[in-house]
Design an enzyme around this catalytic site. Structure first.
Site, PDB file in Angstrom:
ATOM      1  N   GLU A 148       0.850  -1.190   0.000  1.00  0.00           N
ATOM      2  CA  GLU A 148       0.000   0.000   0.000  1.00  0.00           C
ATOM      3  C   GLU A 148       0.881   1.233   0.000  1.00  0.00           C
ATOM      4  O   GLU A 148       1.864   1.317   0.742  1.00  0.00           O
ATOM      5  CB  GLU A 148      -0.919   0.017   1.224  1.00  0.00           C
ATOM      6  CG  GLU A 148      -1.875   1.209   1.225  1.00  0.00           C
ATOM      7  CD  GLU A 148      -3.043   1.001   2.164  1.00  0.00           C
ATOM      8  OE1 GLU A 148      -3.797   0.030   1.935  1.00  0.00           O
ATOM      9  OE2 GLU A 148      -3.180   1.776   3.124  1.00  0.00           O
ATOM     10  N   THR A 175      -3.916   4.824  -1.506  1.00  0.00           N
ATOM     11  CA  THR A 175      -4.886   5.388  -0.578  1.00  0.00           C
ATOM     12  C   THR A 175      -5.471   6.692  -1.103  1.00  0.00           C
ATOM     13  O   THR A 175      -4.890   7.381  -1.944  1.00  0.00           O
ATOM     14  CB  THR A 175      -4.258   5.667   0.800  1.00  0.00           C
ATOM     15  OG1 THR A 175      -3.353   6.774   0.697  1.00  0.00           O
ATOM     16  CG2 THR A 175      -3.523   4.453   1.319  1.00  0.00           C
ATOM     17  N   HIS A 232      -8.238   3.238  -3.706  1.00  0.00           N
ATOM     18  CA  HIS A 232      -9.084   3.489  -2.547  1.00  0.00           C
ATOM     19  C   HIS A 232     -10.116   4.549  -2.928  1.00  0.00           C
ATOM     20  O   HIS A 232      -9.817   5.473  -3.691  1.00  0.00           O
ATOM     21  CB  HIS A 232      -8.266   4.009  -1.374  1.00  0.00           C
ATOM     22  CG  HIS A 232      -7.388   2.976  -0.749  1.00  0.00           C
ATOM     23  ND1 HIS A 232      -7.114   2.946   0.603  1.00  0.00           N
ATOM     24  CD2 HIS A 232      -6.715   1.927  -1.285  1.00  0.00           C
ATOM     25  CE1 HIS A 232      -6.317   1.928   0.874  1.00  0.00           C
ATOM     26  NE2 HIS A 232      -6.051   1.297  -0.263  1.00  0.00           N
ATOM     27  N   ASP A 264     -13.780   9.749   6.319  1.00  0.00           N
ATOM     28  CA  ASP A 264     -14.056  10.609   7.473  1.00  0.00           C
ATOM     29  C   ASP A 264     -14.913  11.786   7.043  1.00  0.00           C
ATOM     30  O   ASP A 264     -14.701  12.365   5.972  1.00  0.00           O
ATOM     31  CB  ASP A 264     -12.751  11.135   8.082  1.00  0.00           C
ATOM     32  CG  ASP A 264     -11.832  10.008   8.526  1.00  0.00           C
ATOM     33  OD1 ASP A 264     -12.349   9.033   9.087  1.00  0.00           O
ATOM     34  OD2 ASP A 264     -10.612  10.118   8.293  1.00  0.00           O
ATOM     35  N   ALA A 291     -19.587   2.215   3.846  1.00  0.00           N
ATOM     36  CA  ALA A 291     -18.904   1.614   2.698  1.00  0.00           C
ATOM     37  C   ALA A 291     -19.779   0.573   2.010  1.00  0.00           C
ATOM     38  O   ALA A 291     -19.711   0.407   0.785  1.00  0.00           O
ATOM     39  CB  ALA A 291     -17.588   0.990   3.151  1.00  0.00           C
ATOM     40  N   HIS A 333     -13.268  -1.909  14.746  1.00  0.00           N
ATOM     41  CA  HIS A 333     -13.134  -0.518  14.308  1.00  0.00           C
ATOM     42  C   HIS A 333     -13.086   0.389  15.527  1.00  0.00           C
ATOM     43  O   HIS A 333     -13.769   0.154  16.528  1.00  0.00           O
ATOM     44  CB  HIS A 333     -14.309  -0.131  13.407  1.00  0.00           C
ATOM     45  CG  HIS A 333     -14.115   1.162  12.677  1.00  0.00           C
ATOM     46  ND1 HIS A 333     -14.262   2.380  13.282  1.00  0.00           N
ATOM     47  CD2 HIS A 333     -13.774   1.420  11.376  1.00  0.00           C
ATOM     48  CE1 HIS A 333     -14.040   3.341  12.409  1.00  0.00           C
ATOM     49  NE2 HIS A 333     -13.732   2.784  11.239  1.00  0.00           N
ATOM     50  N   LYS A 341     -20.838  -6.081   4.347  1.00  0.00           N
ATOM     51  CA  LYS A 341     -20.035  -5.694   3.179  1.00  0.00           C
ATOM     52  C   LYS A 341     -19.910  -6.873   2.204  1.00  0.00           C
ATOM     53  O   LYS A 341     -20.002  -6.690   0.989  1.00  0.00           O
ATOM     54  CB  LYS A 341     -18.653  -5.225   3.620  1.00  0.00           C
ATOM     55  CG  LYS A 341     -18.639  -3.948   4.441  1.00  0.00           C
ATOM     56  CD  LYS A 341     -17.211  -3.591   4.860  1.00  0.00           C
ATOM     57  CE  LYS A 341     -17.176  -2.412   5.800  1.00  0.00           C
ATOM     58  NZ  LYS A 341     -15.789  -2.077   6.225  1.00  0.00           N
ATOM     59  N   GLN A 375      -6.978  -3.798   8.569  1.00  0.00           N
ATOM     60  CA  GLN A 375      -6.235  -2.737   9.230  1.00  0.00           C
ATOM     61  C   GLN A 375      -4.975  -3.338   9.839  1.00  0.00           C
ATOM     62  O   GLN A 375      -4.913  -4.531  10.132  1.00  0.00           O
ATOM     63  CB  GLN A 375      -7.103  -2.117  10.320  1.00  0.00           C
ATOM     64  CG  GLN A 375      -6.530  -0.870  10.964  1.00  0.00           C
ATOM     65  CD  GLN A 375      -7.477  -0.308  12.004  1.00  0.00           C
ATOM     66  OE1 GLN A 375      -7.654  -0.878  13.070  1.00  0.00           O
ATOM     67  NE2 GLN A 375      -8.120   0.807  11.682  1.00  0.00           N
TER      68      GLN A 375
END
Length: 285
Positions: free
Chosen positions: A16, A47, A77, A109, A122, A145, A161, A172
């Site tokens: 990434e 990202t 992303h 965000d 999402a 999360h 999802k 993550q």
């Protein structure tokens, strides 16, 4: 190629990167991608900018270079909470025009002064990605999360999802490897069967670790705490110890059947190279 195909019969290793801050340095971006290409990643994700309200053009441009100039499959992303359907469709159209086939769907965000309209989560973005003939990835959180205090509920959201059409998951970052195994057990109990890549970030500085702890809610196992204390005043030794710790994580995960490894490079190809050497030395790739 759809990234979902990369998981068939193998454990893909992916990287990434993020768009450089400030003025777009195209030569610097190409140099970074070239350094990563020699490591033979299965794909590279790019990202969106921090805060969820950045310039999607940079993300798409970099992903296009990865795919169309370097021949590496790219994942764009994409955040949605600050955009309406027309804006999101415009971004998707641009992604398709650049022959990029994979999108990581993220909520993003909330930007101050903007009110969410057509998208709150999402999972609401994923169907639109799929309707446009693209492969949809989603994020997942081995320790939950940071905004969700119930890990079981967090897994339920992950299942939503998948039900919405997610083809793969990128996790993550985490430092506590046993927590990842427990996470996979919870996923299995909830019927999650899409491939999950384990997100690994080599530690470089104490400040970096503390920032991500507060941002992501990742826990610190004793091994990391010991390293932080031992090398607090020795930046180079801490960086080397952090890369070694991440390499050990990756090797253990791959030896125990990890479905994929996703390395958060922080735009530092030399760190990813150290991780890849360790994988090869162990005969895992």
């Amino acid at each position: 190629m759809f990234v979902s195909e990369k998981y068939k019969g193998k454990c893909p290793v992916s990287f990434e990167i993020f768009p450089p801050k400030g003025e777009f340095d195209i030569a610097g971006v190409r140099s970074l991608i070239n350094d990563l290409k020699v490591l033979s990643p299965d794909f590279i994700s790019v990202t969106f900018s921090a805060g969820g309200g950045g310039n999607s053009r940079k993300t798409i441009d970099i992903a296009s270079i990865i795919k169309n100039e370097f021949g590496i499959d790219a994942v764009c992303h994409m955040t949605c909470i600050n955009s309406d359907k027309e804006e999101v469709q415009s971004v998707v159209d641009s992604i398709k025009q650049n022959k990029i086939e994979n999108v990581l769907a993220l909520r993003g965000d909330i930007v101050e002064g903007k009110t969410p309209t057509d998208f709150l989560y999402a999972k609401e973005l994923i169907p639109l990605i799929k309707e446009n003939g693209l492969c949809a990835g989603a994020a997942c959180y081995p320790e939950g999360h940071v905004d969700c205090y119930d890990v079981e509920k967090d897994i339920e959201y992950m299942k939503e999802k998948q039900d919405a059409g997610a083809d793969f998951f990128l996790s993550q970052l985490f430092f506590d490897t046993p927590s990842y195994y427990k996470f996979l057990e919870r996923c299995a109990r909830h019927g999650i069967n899409k491939p999950i890549s384990a997100g690994i970030m080599p530690m470089r500085t104490k400040e970096q670790i503390m920032r991500f702890i507060f941002m992501c809610g990742a826990s610190l196992p004793r091994g990391i705490i010991n390293l932080l204390n031992k090398y607090e005043n020795d930046a180079e030794s801490l960086k080397a110890a952090g890369v070694e710790y991440a390499s050990q994580q990756i090797v253990e995960l791959m030896k125990n059947g990890a479905q994929g490894i996703h390395i958060y490079t922080m735009n530092r190809p030399e760190i990813a190279a150290c991780n890849l050497r360790r994988i090869k030395d162990e005969g895992l790739r």
